[in-house]
Design an enzyme around this catalytic site. Sequence first.
Site, PDB file in Angstrom:
ATOM      1  N   GLU A 254       4.476  -4.882 -11.420  1.00  0.00           N
ATOM      2  CA  GLU A 254       5.920  -4.753 -11.650  1.00  0.00           C
ATOM      3  C   GLU A 254       6.372  -5.763 -12.705  1.00  0.00           C
ATOM      4  OE1 GLU A 254       7.504  -5.169  -7.681  1.00  0.00           O
ATOM      5  OE2 GLU A 254       6.604  -3.289  -7.036  1.00  0.00           O
TER       6      GLU A 254
ATOM      7  N   ASP B 228      -6.766 -10.281  -2.750  1.00  0.00           N
ATOM      8  CA  ASP B 228      -7.023  -9.996  -4.169  1.00  0.00           C
ATOM      9  C   ASP B 228      -6.267 -10.919  -5.122  1.00  0.00           C
ATOM     10  OD1 ASP B 228      -4.632  -8.923  -3.184  1.00  0.00           O
ATOM     11  OD2 ASP B 228      -4.580  -7.300  -4.640  1.00  0.00           O
TER      12      ASP B 228
ATOM     13  N   SER C  98       3.422  -6.644  -7.151  1.00  0.00           N
ATOM     14  CA  SER C  98       4.296  -7.603  -7.828  1.00  0.00           C
ATOM     15  C   SER C  98       3.786  -7.882  -9.241  1.00  0.00           C
ATOM     16  CB  SER C  98       4.376  -8.906  -7.038  1.00  0.00           C
ATOM     17  OG  SER C  98       4.997  -8.668  -5.793  1.00  0.00           O
TER      18      SER C  98
ATOM     19  N   ASP D 294      -5.827   6.607   1.113  1.00  0.00           N
ATOM     20  CA  ASP D 294      -5.938   5.188   0.772  1.00  0.00           C
ATOM     21  C   ASP D 294      -7.416   4.801   0.873  1.00  0.00           C
ATOM     22  OD1 ASP D 294      -6.004   2.294   0.977  1.00  0.00           O
ATOM     23  OD2 ASP D 294      -3.868   2.350   1.432  1.00  0.00           O
TER      24      ASP D 294
ATOM     25  N   GLN E  49      13.350  -5.909  -5.252  1.00  0.00           N
ATOM     26  CA  GLN E  49      12.569  -6.651  -6.253  1.00  0.00           C
ATOM     27  C   GLN E  49      12.611  -6.021  -7.649  1.00  0.00           C
ATOM     28  OE1 GLN E  49       9.121  -9.036  -5.300  1.00  0.00           O
ATOM     29  NE2 GLN E  49       7.882  -7.803  -6.678  1.00  0.00           N
TER      30      GLN E  49
ATOM     31  N   HIS F 204       0.826  -1.205   0.000  1.00  0.00           N
ATOM     32  CA  HIS F 204       0.000   0.000   0.000  1.00  0.00           C
ATOM     33  C   HIS F 204       0.860   1.255   0.000  1.00  0.00           C
ATOM     34  CE1 HIS F 204      -4.241  -1.360   0.778  1.00  0.00           C
ATOM     35  NE2 HIS F 204      -3.551  -2.480   0.754  1.00  0.00           N
TER      36      HIS F 204
ATOM     37  N   TRP G  33      -0.817  -7.180  -5.912  1.00  0.00           N
ATOM     38  CA  TRP G  33      -1.026  -6.300  -7.068  1.00  0.00           C
ATOM     39  C   TRP G  33       0.253  -5.581  -7.499  1.00  0.00           C
ATOM     40  CZ3 TRP G  33      -3.221  -6.252 -11.268  1.00  0.00           C
ATOM     41  CH2 TRP G  33      -3.411  -5.109 -12.032  1.00  0.00           C
TER      42      TRP G  33
HETATM   43  C1  UDX Z   1      -0.473  -6.631  -0.036  1.00  0.00           C
HETATM   44  C2  UDX Z   1      -1.342  -7.795  -0.506  1.00  0.00           C
HETATM   45  O1  UDX Z   1      -0.786  -9.024  -0.134  1.00  0.00           O
HETATM   46  C3  UDX Z   1      -1.536  -7.728  -1.988  1.00  0.00           C
HETATM   47  O2  UDX Z   1      -2.303  -8.824  -2.421  1.00  0.00           O
HETATM   48  C4  UDX Z   1      -2.241  -6.450  -2.331  1.00  0.00           C
HETATM   49  O3  UDX Z   1      -2.460  -6.375  -3.715  1.00  0.00           O
HETATM   50  C5  UDX Z   1      -1.404  -5.280  -1.830  1.00  0.00           C
HETATM   51  O4  UDX Z   1      -1.139  -5.421  -0.446  1.00  0.00           O
HETATM   52  P1  UDX Z   1       2.061  -7.486  -0.508  1.00  0.00           P
HETATM   53  O5  UDX Z   1       1.788  -8.824   0.003  1.00  0.00           O
HETATM   54  O6  UDX Z   1       3.111  -6.727   0.163  1.00  0.00           O
HETATM   55  O7  UDX Z   1       0.794  -6.568  -0.628  1.00  0.00           O
HETATM   56  O8  UDX Z   1       2.421  -7.758  -2.077  1.00  0.00           O
HETATM   57  P2  UDX Z   1       2.659  -6.785  -3.291  1.00  0.00           P
HETATM   58  O9  UDX Z   1       1.450  -5.999  -3.626  1.00  0.00           O
HETATM   59  O10 UDX Z   1       3.196  -7.622  -4.364  1.00  0.00           O
HETATM   60  O11 UDX Z   1       3.763  -5.750  -2.795  1.00  0.00           O
HETATM   61  C6  UDX Z   1       5.028  -6.140  -2.383  1.00  0.00           C
HETATM   62  C7  UDX Z   1       5.990  -5.003  -2.645  1.00  0.00           C
HETATM   63  O12 UDX Z   1       7.200  -5.313  -1.945  1.00  0.00           O
HETATM   64  C8  UDX Z   1       6.344  -4.843  -4.113  1.00  0.00           C
HETATM   65  O13 UDX Z   1       6.369  -3.485  -4.460  1.00  0.00           O
HETATM   66  C9  UDX Z   1       7.732  -5.457  -4.237  1.00  0.00           C
HETATM   67  O14 UDX Z   1       8.564  -4.823  -5.190  1.00  0.00           O
HETATM   68  C10 UDX Z   1       8.283  -5.268  -2.848  1.00  0.00           C
HETATM   69  N1  UDX Z   1       9.225  -6.359  -2.509  1.00  0.00           N
HETATM   70  C11 UDX Z   1       8.795  -7.639  -2.359  1.00  0.00           C
HETATM   71  C12 UDX Z   1      10.570  -6.057  -2.338  1.00  0.00           C
HETATM   72  O15 UDX Z   1      10.974  -4.902  -2.493  1.00  0.00           O
HETATM   73  N2  UDX Z   1      11.421  -7.066  -2.020  1.00  0.00           N
HETATM   74  C13 UDX Z   1      11.033  -8.343  -1.855  1.00  0.00           C
HETATM   75  O16 UDX Z   1      11.885  -9.194  -1.549  1.00  0.00           O
HETATM   76  C14 UDX Z   1       9.655  -8.650  -2.027  1.00  0.00           C
END
Ligand code: UDX
Length: 454
Positions: A356, A372, A353, A111, A333, A26, A351
């Site tokens: 990205e 989601d 990932s 948000d 990442q 977020h 979302w």
């Molecule tokens: C959460 C929910 O799980 C997700 O489903 C929703 O869409 C947004 O909120 P999260 O689990 O953190 O998010 O996953 P994601 O949305 O993919 O965000 C992860 C972020 O962390 C990405 O921006 C990614 O680049 C970053 N990341 C992840 C890193 O910088 N390093 C890592 O090793 C893993």
Amino acid sequence: FSNFEEANWVFCNTYDKLEDEVVQGHINPMLQFAKRLASKGLKVTFITTKPMQSPSTSISIQTIEFPEGEKANGAEEFAHLYKTLVSERLANLIDHLNSSSSDPPKALVYDSFLPWALDVAKQFGLHGASFFTQSWSNSSIYYHLNQGTLKVPLEENAVVSLPSMPVLGINDLPSFVSDTGSYPGLLKMVIDRFSNFQEADWLFCNTFKELEHEVINWMASKWPIKTVGPTIPSMYLDKRLKDDNDYGLHLFKPDSDLCIKWLDSKETDSVVYVSFGSLAGLTEEQMLELSLGLKRSDRYFLWVVREAEQNKLPSNFIEETSERGLVVSWCPQLDVLAHRAVGCFVTHCGWNSTLEALSLGVPMIAMPQWTDQPTNAKFVADVWQGGIRVSKDEKGVVTKEEVERCIREIMEGERSLEIRKNSEKWKNLAKEAVDEGGSSDKNIEEFVAKLLCN
Ligand code: UDX
């Protein structure tokens, strides 16, 4: 409860210290949106509950601190407590900015999980803009729940047809919807985002028009929805913002040098990158199957296993696979996805990932966990065709054979070539959307122009 008084401890999987409730998925998109606004001439104050350094000289950070010791029992109570504590502090902060700044605030972008922030905006006569951090397809499902055009609970094999969306099976729906009993407090939170959204002046969404055009067109004919994504640091996309090479906040410390050096030593498209984001946890059984699947695939792999998850790894796994694999607790990442050596991404389909990977042209193996993610996985595999989705066995586990099969399918052969071609297409479209005159760039320009002339 028959004998729980005799236990020495009763552990509970719930919320404790409120200030820990910052989700990487977020904060990243909202910070990135703030940077885009600032680059176009707006003065931006970023308000967060996590003390942090500003990622840019043009953004000032204000932290709202919680009183020590506040506790909540479950998501619903947490949301209520959060609202009570934060809305009052937010109002005080805006009051302070109004009286102390030569440029008093004109708009509050919040948000979408905090719909009550719109009341604070209105209290001060500010424009109110709700920011949706998830895909618009997901949000539209919650919209229909709020409107009563989708009713839950659903039958076991239900299929759902919603306007301008593909037909969704039960496993393609957000987990809070397919299994309403799992997180009722969180379900309420995601639906409540639509409790007052008609009154917001803008509804911003971290997506781009070309990616979700049908459902966006359907909703945009009724509501002021504006796509502003992908909100990814400029260095990886349009390269227009100076020094914008990172989101700006890492909840965990990345092993940057180690990962990049390791990737540098590998051939192009030879590495399987695996990560499940900042929240999802795998069962021990799933962890075992995944690790065996990675072994069987005979490919190089870079696997992010957060510190809290590392005790679930099979013993000796790291040592046994050290020639082929690298396990880290967090990685940079974006740099990893942008690296030529990465050939595919085994992802939970959070979302950020997902966006990205699409924006950097990396084919995905979608292995959704909850919230989601199942809907994102459905779109990745069937609509955008930027990857494939794993199948689960009758116990809900992705077996080692399935992991191996998916890795082979995405890394070699005919289907792999098709998916790579599609991924390249999405990469170009994502860049075009945020580049000068692109669909997202135009929406941001319009918002900025409105505030500057007001
Ligand atoms: C959460 C929910 O799980 C997700 O489903 C929703 O869409 C947004 O909120 P999260 O689990 O953190 O998010 O996953 P994601 O949305 O993919 O965000 C992860 C972020 O962390 C990405 O921006 C990614 O680049 C970053 N990341 C992840 C890193 O910088 N390093 C890592 O090793 C893993």
